[in-house]
Structures are given as structure tokens and as C-alpha cells.
Design a protein around this motif. Structure first.
Motif, mmCIF file in Angstrom:
data_model
loop_
_atom_site.group_PDB
_atom_site.id
_atom_site.type_symbol
_atom_site.label_atom_id
_atom_site.label_comp_id
_atom_site.label_asym_id
_atom_site.label_seq_id
_atom_site.Cartn_x
_atom_site.Cartn_y
_atom_site.Cartn_z
ATOM 1 N N ARG A 39 37.239 47.135 51.832
ATOM 2 C CA ARG A 39 38.387 46.615 51.096
ATOM 3 C C ARG A 39 37.938 45.583 50.045
ATOM 4 N N ALA A 40 36.966 44.730 50.400
ATOM 5 C CA ALA A 40 36.505 43.700 49.465
ATOM 6 C C ALA A 40 35.802 44.340 48.260
ATOM 7 N N VAL A 41 35.043 45.406 48.512
ATOM 8 C CA VAL A 41 34.392 46.108 47.390
ATOM 9 C C VAL A 41 35.471 46.719 46.491
ATOM 10 N N THR A 42 36.502 47.293 47.110
ATOM 11 C CA THR A 42 37.606 47.896 46.344
ATOM 12 C C THR A 42 38.295 46.833 45.483
ATOM 13 N N LEU A 43 38.511 45.655 46.077
ATOM 14 C CA LEU A 43 39.146 44.560 45.334
ATOM 15 C C LEU A 43 38.302 44.184 44.115
ATOM 16 N N TYR A 44 36.986 44.075 44.306
ATOM 17 C CA TYR A 44 36.103 43.720 43.192
ATOM 18 C C TYR A 44 36.247 44.759 42.069
ATOM 19 N N LEU A 45 36.245 46.025 42.448
ATOM 20 C CA LEU A 45 36.324 47.086 41.431
ATOM 21 C C LEU A 45 37.663 47.027 40.691
ATOM 22 N N PHE A 46 38.715 46.705 41.419
ATOM 23 C CA PHE A 46 40.026 46.533 40.785
ATOM 24 C C PHE A 46 39.997 45.384 39.791
ATOM 25 N N GLU A 47 39.495 44.252 40.250
ATOM 26 C CA GLU A 47 39.519 43.049 39.412
ATOM 27 C C GLU A 47 38.619 43.210 38.188
ATOM 28 N N HIS A 48 37.663 44.126 38.259
ATOM 29 C CA HIS A 48 36.777 44.357 37.113
ATOM 30 C C HIS A 48 37.136 45.646 36.370
ATOM 31 N N LYS A 49 38.372 46.099 36.604
ATOM 32 C CA LYS A 49 38.945 47.244 35.884
ATOM 33 C C LYS A 49 38.097 48.513 36.018
ATOM 34 N N LEU A 50 37.459 48.674 37.154
ATOM 35 C CA LEU A 50 36.681 49.894 37.392
ATOM 36 C C LEU A 50 37.486 50.900 38.219
ATOM 37 N N ILE A 51 38.720 50.469 38.576
ATOM 38 C CA ILE A 51 39.692 51.394 39.169
ATOM 39 C C ILE A 51 40.947 51.250 38.321
ATOM 40 N N ASP A 52 41.499 52.394 37.859
ATOM 41 C CA ASP A 52 42.693 52.274 37.020
ATOM 42 C C ASP A 52 43.967 52.301 37.891
ATOM 43 N N THR A 53 45.110 52.149 37.239
ATOM 44 C CA THR A 53 46.364 52.034 37.998
ATOM 45 C C THR A 53 46.708 53.330 38.746
ATOM 46 N N GLU A 54 46.131 54.442 38.300
ATOM 47 C CA GLU A 54 46.371 55.728 38.992
ATOM 48 C C GLU A 54 45.410 55.921 40.167
ATOM 49 N N GLY A 55 44.489 54.970 40.315
ATOM 50 C CA GLY A 55 43.525 55.073 41.427
ATOM 51 C C GLY A 55 42.221 55.762 41.039
ATOM 52 N N GLY A 56 42.077 56.111 39.760
ATOM 53 C CA GLY A 56 40.832 56.759 39.297
ATOM 54 C C GLY A 56 39.688 55.741 39.246
ATOM 55 N N ILE A 57 38.496 56.151 39.723
ATOM 56 C CA ILE A 57 37.369 55.213 39.775
ATOM 57 C C ILE A 57 36.325 55.582 38.723
ATOM 58 N N ASP A 58 35.850 54.554 38.002
ATOM 59 C CA ASP A 58 34.715 54.737 37.091
ATOM 60 C C ASP A 58 33.468 54.622 37.972
ATOM 61 N N GLU A 59 33.069 55.764 38.551
ATOM 62 C CA GLU A 59 32.068 55.739 39.612
ATOM 63 C C GLU A 59 30.700 55.238 39.156
ATOM 64 N N LYS A 60 30.310 55.657 37.951
ATOM 65 C CA LYS A 60 28.981 55.262 37.457
ATOM 66 C C LYS A 60 28.878 53.735 37.354
ATOM 67 N N ASN A 61 29.883 53.130 36.745
ATOM 68 C CA ASN A 61 29.848 51.664 36.587
ATOM 69 C C ASN A 61 30.161 50.937 37.894
ATOM 70 N N ALA A 62 30.914 51.604 38.765
ATOM 71 C CA ALA A 62 31.195 51.001 40.084
ATOM 72 C C ALA A 62 29.878 50.872 40.853
ATOM 73 N N ILE A 63 29.066 51.894 40.796
ATOM 74 C CA ILE A 63 27.775 51.861 41.511
ATOM 75 C C ILE A 63 26.886 50.754 40.926
ATOM 76 N N LYS A 64 26.894 50.651 39.584
ATOM 77 C CA LYS A 64 26.106 49.587 38.931
ATOM 78 C C LYS A 64 26.579 48.204 39.368
ATOM 79 N N ALA A 65 27.896 48.077 39.542
ATOM 80 C CA ALA A 65 28.477 46.766 39.868
ATOM 81 C C ALA A 65 28.139 46.309 41.292
ATOM 82 N N LEU A 66 27.697 47.239 42.128
ATOM 83 C CA LEU A 66 27.455 46.872 43.540
ATOM 84 C C LEU A 66 26.477 45.711 43.696
#
Ligand code: DC
Length: 231
Positions: A39-66
């Protein structure tokens, strides 16, 4: 007295964390809420706009952000468990929001996310004397755990418990929203490629539909004694 590892897996909203917290207090063990980490990782991705309002994930940049995500856990004596911190911020409340619940299964299906979090969980639990709750604890994180429980409960009861939880926090959510969230997560968690939710062969099924919190704790404590796990 021997210290063991207790793995609690199962469907969403079955009361896994409630049981895990109660066991940890009773046995003076640490409680590790692995769902809170996803959940905390999901929150980070939300706050950094790597998940859009439809729930789509920018996976490449999400992995980089880890590599920028640092999770820590600080024991709160009044709650009697450790709260989750994301890059130094206590995020216990934010990570329970329905927005996070609706995207967390997708985030937790990403291989790199699982690798990072499973390794953290294994490090945190290596000294034993731990109760972990999640979806892959008995199969992947600690397959050698001395006690594995697989929790389930009637769907109607699960929905009601989750609704009561929101109400007790003064938050409003419809029954339909909770039902959709639970069934979507169960589907996604059991159908993903990377360590899906699965009952370990040696896990004991615990259906707590007709048990209250005390009864389920008593049942597991009896099990621990009968199996002589901590003698
Ligand atoms: O236990 P929870 O509802 O807080 O978990 C949130 C989500 O995180 C759950 O829908 C799936 C994912 N999860 C996981 O994939 N593996 C775990 N060990 C724990 C949670």
C-alpha cells in the motif's frame, strides 16, 4: 521458550491483520503487515503521478522510482504495533484510503515491487518471533514457517467487517464500493503471475465467519499448544 514464524495468508478483509496483531501481543512477537508495504509503494506512485485516476500504471517509471522508496516501521506503544512510514512520513491513515485499495493489487503484481518487498520482509523476520500477514507469506516469503494459516470468511461478513472499519474511523463508503473492491482484489491477487495468493500445502484453513476476535485468537493459541510449536 522456542520462538517461531507465523505466516497468515488469505483473502482480502478476512481479519488477517486483526488476528496477527492479537497473536503478536499475546506471544510478545513482532507483527509485520506486508499489505501495508504494498500500500505504501502504491501511495508513493500515486503521489508522484505514476498512477493515473483510471488506475493505469506507468510501469517503467514506477520500477525506476522504487530506489527512492524507503519504508520504515516504528512501534507505537498505544496501538501496540509498528506503524508504516514512507520516506519518513507516517502513512498509516493514507494507505487505507479506498483509492489506494483500488490500485494496490495492480502494483503488487509488478515483479520488481515484489522482489524489493519480499527481501525486506525476509530481513525483518529473520530472527523469528514474528507474525506476518499477507498473500504469499507461507508460499514465498517464509515457506519454512512453523505455523501457516490460510484465512477465509463468508463474503457478506467480510464486506460488513470492512464497512464497520470505515464507519469506526468516521469515513463513509458504500457497500457496493466495498464489495467491488474486495472481489476485484481477490481476483487480481489469485490470478497474477508473480507469487499469486495460494494456500500453501501445509497451511491450516481458518474460516472465521462464525468466530469473533477472541474466539479466533483462542483457536490459534490452542493450535500452537496442541502442536507443541513453542515448547
Ligand atoms: O492485506 P492488505 O489488504 O492490506 O493488502 C493489500 C494488497 O497488497 C492486496 O490486495 C495484495 C497485496 N499484497 C500482496 O500482494 N502480497 C502480500 N504479501 C500482501 C499484500
Amino acid at each position: 521458550m522456542k520462538r517461531i514464524t507465523i505466516a497468515i495468508d488469505g483473502y482480502s478483509s478476512c481479519g488477517k491483520s486483526t488476528l496477527a496483531k492479537a497473536l503478536a501481543i499475546k506471544l510478545q512477537y513482532s507483527f509485520i503487515d506486508t499489505g501495508a508495504m504494498y500500500r505504501a509503494v502504491t501511495l508513493y506512485l500515486f503521489e508522484h503521478k505514476l498512477i493515473d485516476t483510471e488506475g493505469g500504471i506507468d510501469e517503467k517509471n514506477a520500477i525506476k522510482a522504487l530506489s527512492k522508496i524507503y519504508l520504515s516501521f516504528i512501534y507505537n506503544p498505544s496501538l501496540k504495533y509498528a506503524e508504516t512510514y514512507l520516506n519518513g512520513e507516517n502513512v498509516e491513515k493514507k494507505i487505507r484510503d479506498i483509492i489506494i485499495s483500488n490500485s494496490v493489487s495492480k502494483v503488487s503484481a509488478i515483479k520488481e515491487v515484489r522482489t524489493k518487498l519480499v527481501s525486506l520482509q525476509q530481513k525483518m523476520g529473520k530472527e523469528k518471533g514474528v507474525v506476518l500477514d499477507g498473500r504469499d507469506i507461507g508460499t514465498t516469503v517464509f515457506p519454512e514457517a512453523e505455523l501457516k494459516l490460510f484465512m477465509t470468511a463468508d463474503e457478506k461478513i467480510r464486506i460488513q467487517r470492512r464497512l464497520d472499519e470505515y464507519t469506526s474511523k468516521g469515513e463513509y463508503i458504500t457497500e457496493d464500493e466495498v464489495r467491488k473492491n474486495i472481489s476485484k482484489r481477490d481476483y487480481e491477487d489469485t490470478h497474477r503471475k508473480e507469487s499469486p495468493l495460494l494456500k500453501a500445502n501445509d497451511a491450516i484453513i481458518l474460516d472465521n465467519s462464525d468466530l469473533d476476535k477472541q474466539q479466533q485468537l483462542d483457536y490459534v493459541m490452542r493450535l500452537i499448544n496442541d502442536l507443541q510449536l513453542i515448547k
